[in-house]
Design a protein around this motif. Structure first.
Motif, PDB file in Angstrom:
ATOM      1  N   ARG A 131       0.813  -1.224   0.000  1.00 46.33           N
ATOM      2  CA  ARG A 131       0.000   0.000   0.000  1.00 46.33           C
ATOM      3  C   ARG A 131       0.846   1.274   0.000  1.00 46.33           C
ATOM      4  NH1 ARG A 131      -3.563  -0.765   5.190  1.00 46.33           N
ATOM      5  NH2 ARG A 131      -1.501  -1.405   5.914  1.00 46.33           N
ATOM      6  N   ILE A 132       2.137   1.154   0.174  1.00 43.82           N
ATOM      7  CA  ILE A 132       3.090   2.277   0.211  1.00 43.82           C
ATOM      8  C   ILE A 132       2.980   3.061   1.516  1.00 43.82           C
ATOM      9  CG2 ILE A 132       3.957   4.368  -0.896  1.00 43.82           C
ATOM     10  CD1 ILE A 132       2.865   3.327  -3.525  1.00 43.82           C
ATOM     11  N   PHE A 133       1.775   3.515   1.866  1.00 44.86           N
ATOM     12  CA  PHE A 133       1.588   4.289   3.088  1.00 44.86           C
ATOM     13  C   PHE A 133       1.250   3.362   4.258  1.00 44.86           C
ATOM     14  CE2 PHE A 133       0.729   7.345  -0.244  1.00 44.86           C
ATOM     15  CZ  PHE A 133       1.319   8.504   0.232  1.00 44.86           C
ATOM     16  N   VAL A 134       1.895   3.596   5.387  1.00 47.96           N
ATOM     17  CA  VAL A 134       1.572   2.866   6.609  1.00 47.96           C
ATOM     18  C   VAL A 134       1.160   3.880   7.668  1.00 47.96           C
ATOM     19  CG1 VAL A 134       2.528   1.510   8.521  1.00 47.96           C
ATOM     20  CG2 VAL A 134       3.085   0.902   6.163  1.00 47.96           C
ATOM     21  N   ARG A 135       0.072   3.583   8.375  1.00 48.89           N
ATOM     22  CA  ARG A 135      -0.374   4.503   9.424  1.00 48.89           C
ATOM     23  C   ARG A 135       0.584   4.437  10.609  1.00 48.89           C
ATOM     24  NH1 ARG A 135      -6.483   4.448  11.017  1.00 48.89           N
ATOM     25  NH2 ARG A 135      -5.841   2.490  11.981  1.00 48.89           N
ATOM     26  N   ILE A 136       0.980   5.606  11.101  1.00 47.65           N
ATOM     27  CA  ILE A 136       1.923   5.678  12.218  1.00 47.65           C
ATOM     28  C   ILE A 136       1.331   5.044  13.468  1.00 47.65           C
ATOM     29  CG2 ILE A 136       3.100   7.281  13.791  1.00 47.65           C
ATOM     30  CD1 ILE A 136       3.531   9.111  11.354  1.00 47.65           C
ATOM     31  N   CYS A 137       0.037   5.238  13.684  1.00 44.27           N
ATOM     32  CA  CYS A 137      -0.587   4.656  14.882  1.00 44.27           C
ATOM     33  C   CYS A 137      -0.529   3.130  14.841  1.00 44.27           C
ATOM     34  CB  CYS A 137      -2.028   5.147  15.032  1.00 44.27           C
ATOM     35  SG  CYS A 137      -3.116   4.749  13.654  1.00 44.27           S
ATOM     36  N   ASP A 138      -0.683   2.540  13.641  1.00 45.37           N
ATOM     37  CA  ASP A 138      -0.603   1.077  13.516  1.00 45.37           C
ATOM     38  C   ASP A 138       0.825   0.588  13.746  1.00 45.37           C
ATOM     39  OD1 ASP A 138      -3.291   1.047  12.869  1.00 45.37           O
ATOM     40  OD2 ASP A 138      -2.936   1.030  10.699  1.00 45.37           O
ATOM     41  N   LEU A 139       1.793   1.331  13.211  1.00 38.62           N
ATOM     42  CA  LEU A 139       3.197   0.973  13.368  1.00 38.62           C
ATOM     43  C   LEU A 139       3.612   1.060  14.833  1.00 38.62           C
ATOM     44  CD1 LEU A 139       5.788   0.223  11.817  1.00 38.62           C
ATOM     45  CD2 LEU A 139       6.216   2.665  11.492  1.00 38.62           C
ATOM     46  N   ARG A 140       3.168   2.114  15.508  1.00 43.73           N
ATOM     47  CA  ARG A 140       3.486   2.287  16.934  1.00 43.73           C
ATOM     48  C   ARG A 140       2.905   1.135  17.758  1.00 43.73           C
ATOM     49  NH1 ARG A 140       4.735   6.952  19.806  1.00 43.73           N
ATOM     50  NH2 ARG A 140       3.986   8.362  18.165  1.00 43.73           N
ATOM     51  N   LYS A 141       1.652   0.781  17.473  1.00 42.04           N
ATOM     52  CA  LYS A 141       0.987  -0.293  18.213  1.00 42.04           C
ATOM     53  C   LYS A 141       1.650  -1.637  17.972  1.00 42.04           C
ATOM     54  CE  LYS A 141      -3.562  -2.419  18.899  1.00 42.04           C
ATOM     55  NZ  LYS A 141      -4.991  -2.398  18.489  1.00 42.04           N
ATOM     56  N   LYS A 142       1.999  -1.914  16.717  1.00 40.77           N
ATOM     57  CA  LYS A 142       2.594  -3.200  16.359  1.00 40.77           C
ATOM     58  C   LYS A 142       3.965  -3.381  17.008  1.00 40.77           C
ATOM     59  CE  LYS A 142       2.799  -6.982  13.708  1.00 40.77           C
ATOM     60  NZ  LYS A 142       1.839  -8.098  13.801  1.00 40.77           N
ATOM     61  N   LEU A 143       4.774  -2.316  17.012  1.00 41.88           N
ATOM     62  CA  LEU A 143       6.109  -2.405  17.607  1.00 41.88           C
ATOM     63  C   LEU A 143       6.043  -2.500  19.134  1.00 41.88           C
ATOM     64  CD1 LEU A 143       8.090   0.113  15.391  1.00 41.88           C
ATOM     65  CD2 LEU A 143       8.685  -2.283  15.752  1.00 41.88           C
ATOM     66  N   GLY A 144       5.146  -1.698  19.734  1.00 40.52           N
ATOM     67  CA  GLY A 144       5.012  -1.717  21.183  1.00 40.52           C
ATOM     68  C   GLY A 144       6.199  -1.133  21.920  1.00 40.52           C
ATOM     69  N   TRP A 145       6.972  -0.269  21.234  1.00 40.65           N
ATOM     70  CA  TRP A 145       8.138   0.352  21.871  1.00 40.65           C
ATOM     71  C   TRP A 145       7.698   1.487  22.801  1.00 40.65           C
ATOM     72  CZ3 TRP A 145      11.953   1.246  17.171  1.00 40.65           C
ATOM     73  CH2 TRP A 145      12.404  -0.005  16.714  1.00 40.65           C
ATOM     74  N   PRO A 146       8.539   1.845  23.783  1.00 45.62           N
ATOM     75  CA  PRO A 146       8.271   3.054  24.570  1.00 45.62           C
ATOM     76  C   PRO A 146       8.110   4.262  23.633  1.00 45.62           C
ATOM     77  CG  PRO A 146      10.041   1.799  25.570  1.00 45.62           C
ATOM     78  CD  PRO A 146       9.761   1.148  24.246  1.00 45.62           C
ATOM     79  N   ARG A 147       7.251   5.170  24.019  1.00 40.60           N
ATOM     80  CA  ARG A 147       6.913   6.293  23.132  1.00 40.60           C
ATOM     81  C   ARG A 147       8.142   7.081  22.702  1.00 40.60           C
ATOM     82  NH1 ARG A 147       1.940   8.054  22.033  1.00 40.60           N
ATOM     83  NH2 ARG A 147       1.782  10.022  20.895  1.00 40.60           N
ATOM     84  N   GLU A 148       9.069   7.340  23.632  1.00 38.49           N
ATOM     85  CA  GLU A 148      10.255   8.121  23.294  1.00 38.49           C
ATOM     86  C   GLU A 148      11.145   7.383  22.287  1.00 38.49           C
ATOM     87  OE1 GLU A 148       9.367   7.503  26.465  1.00 38.49           O
ATOM     88  OE2 GLU A 148       8.534   9.470  26.974  1.00 38.49           O
ATOM     89  N   VAL A 149      11.213   6.049  22.427  1.00 37.38           N
ATOM     90  CA  VAL A 149      12.031   5.253  21.513  1.00 37.38           C
ATOM     91  C   VAL A 149      11.456   5.327  20.101  1.00 37.38           C
ATOM     92  CG1 VAL A 149      12.859   2.930  20.968  1.00 37.38           C
ATOM     93  CG2 VAL A 149      12.745   3.680  23.341  1.00 37.38           C
ATOM     94  N   PHE A 150      10.157   5.138  19.995  1.00 36.31           N
ATOM     95  CA  PHE A 150       9.497   5.157  18.689  1.00 36.31           C
ATOM     96  C   PHE A 150       9.649   6.528  18.025  1.00 36.31           C
ATOM     97  CE2 PHE A 150       5.851   5.821  15.909  1.00 36.31           C
ATOM     98  CZ  PHE A 150       5.829   4.653  15.157  1.00 36.31           C
ATOM     99  N   ASP A 151       9.370   7.599  18.791  1.00 33.16           N
ATOM    100  CA  ASP A 151       9.454   8.946  18.220  1.00 33.16           C
ATOM    101  C   ASP A 151      10.887   9.289  17.821  1.00 33.16           C
ATOM    102  OD1 ASP A 151       6.766   9.139  18.636  1.00 33.16           O
ATOM    103  OD2 ASP A 151       6.872  10.583  20.291  1.00 33.16           O
ATOM    104  N   PHE A 152      11.851   8.870  18.642  1.00 33.92           N
ATOM    105  CA  PHE A 152      13.260   9.097  18.335  1.00 33.92           C
ATOM    106  C   PHE A 152      13.629   8.424  17.017  1.00 33.92           C
ATOM    107  CE2 PHE A 152      17.634   7.527  18.490  1.00 33.92           C
ATOM    108  CZ  PHE A 152      18.348   8.689  18.723  1.00 33.92           C
ATOM    109  N   THR A 153      13.151   7.183  16.833  1.00 37.11           N
ATOM    110  CA  THR A 153      13.459   6.436  15.611  1.00 37.11           C
ATOM    111  C   THR A 153      12.837   7.100  14.395  1.00 37.11           C
ATOM    112  OG1 THR A 153      13.454   4.403  16.943  1.00 37.11           O
ATOM    113  CG2 THR A 153      13.418   4.150  14.552  1.00 37.11           C
TER     114      THR A 153
END
Length: 245
Positions: A178-200
């Motif tokens: 689909r080319i585009f991935v929703r950030i909320c789905d990616l954040r949920k799937k990874l399950g990383w701490p918020r600061e880690v995800f945003d930093f990445t």
């Protein structure tokens, strides 16, 4: 009239500076000559007068805060976000050095440090010279291949899969052509701490590996909106595309 473009000009200047705050004097210095002339801002114009000129033209897009003789213009966010934006998971900084550039007092800064430490969002270490350094907590040195400081607690952090390859792997799972991935789905799937995800996200964006796109919040649930990514200019990014290898 040039002054009608001021909100866009300020947003672009924040983007170039890479920080969500600056003094109004510095902001005025960065503006174009013609715009400053139209606004009636000159090298001798004091901070209070600069604020009084630009604040009505910017609406509620920014907030202002006075610290000593300085007046800061700030992208709306939580005070702790300003401190977290200055920190790194791998290179420690002096609490005094960080506090010196913050748009609030030493007392306020110390209170935020204590709260962030209690929440486990920062690490406070003392080196052999008895110098205090603060780091982002739960951030992967593995993002760029470097290790975290050695101690028993951090040995567990190093085992966690916070690295770019994992990020890319999950992105591809969600992409599915689909080319585009929703950030909320990616954040949920990874399950990383918020600061880690945003930093990445920020690191990969700044390296040109990914591109972030503004999201349509009208099509999202409240939780999905919360799990988007708000950038340095207070734009809520909803989707991401992968451009790198």
């Amino acid at each position: 009239m040039l002054k009608e473009t001021l909100p866009d000009v300020v947003a672009e200047l924040f983007r170039k500076e890479g920080r969500p705050y600056m003094t109004v004097k510095h902001l005025a210095f960065l503006m174009g000559t013609d715009l400053k002339r139209e606004l009636g801002i000159y090298s001798v114009t004091n901070s209070v007068d600069i604020k009084n000129v630009i604040e009505p033209l910017l609406g509620d897009r920014y907030v202002f805060n006075k610290k000593g003789p300085y007046i800061y213009i700030i992208v709306p966010c939580q005070p702790e976000d300003l401190i977290l934006a200055e920190l790194s998971p791998n290179k420690g900084k002096s609490p005094k050095a960080v506090g010196r550039v913050m748009p609030f007092s030493k007392k306020e800064c110390a209170k935020i440090y204590r709260e962030l430490a209690e929440q486990g969002r920062i690490r406070i270490l003392i080196n052999d010279d008895l110098e205090t350094r603060i780091f982002l907590s739960d951030q992967p040195g593995a993002l760029d291949g470097s290790a975290l400081e050695d101690d028993d607690e951090e040995s567990e952090i190093r085992k966690k899969p916070y690295h770019v390859e994992k990020f890319k792997e999950v992105f591809k799972e969600l992409d599915n052509g689909r080319i585009f991935v929703r950030i909320c789905d990616l954040r949920k799937k990874l399950g990383w701490p918020r600061e880690v995800f945003d930093f990445t996200l920020k690191m990969l964006r700044d390296k040109g590996v990914i591109q972030l796109h503004v999201g349509d919040v009208s099509l999202m649930t409240p939780d999905e909106v919360k799990n988007c990514f708000v950038d340095e200019n207070n734009f809520r990014m909803g989707t991401v595309t992968w451009h790198g290898k």
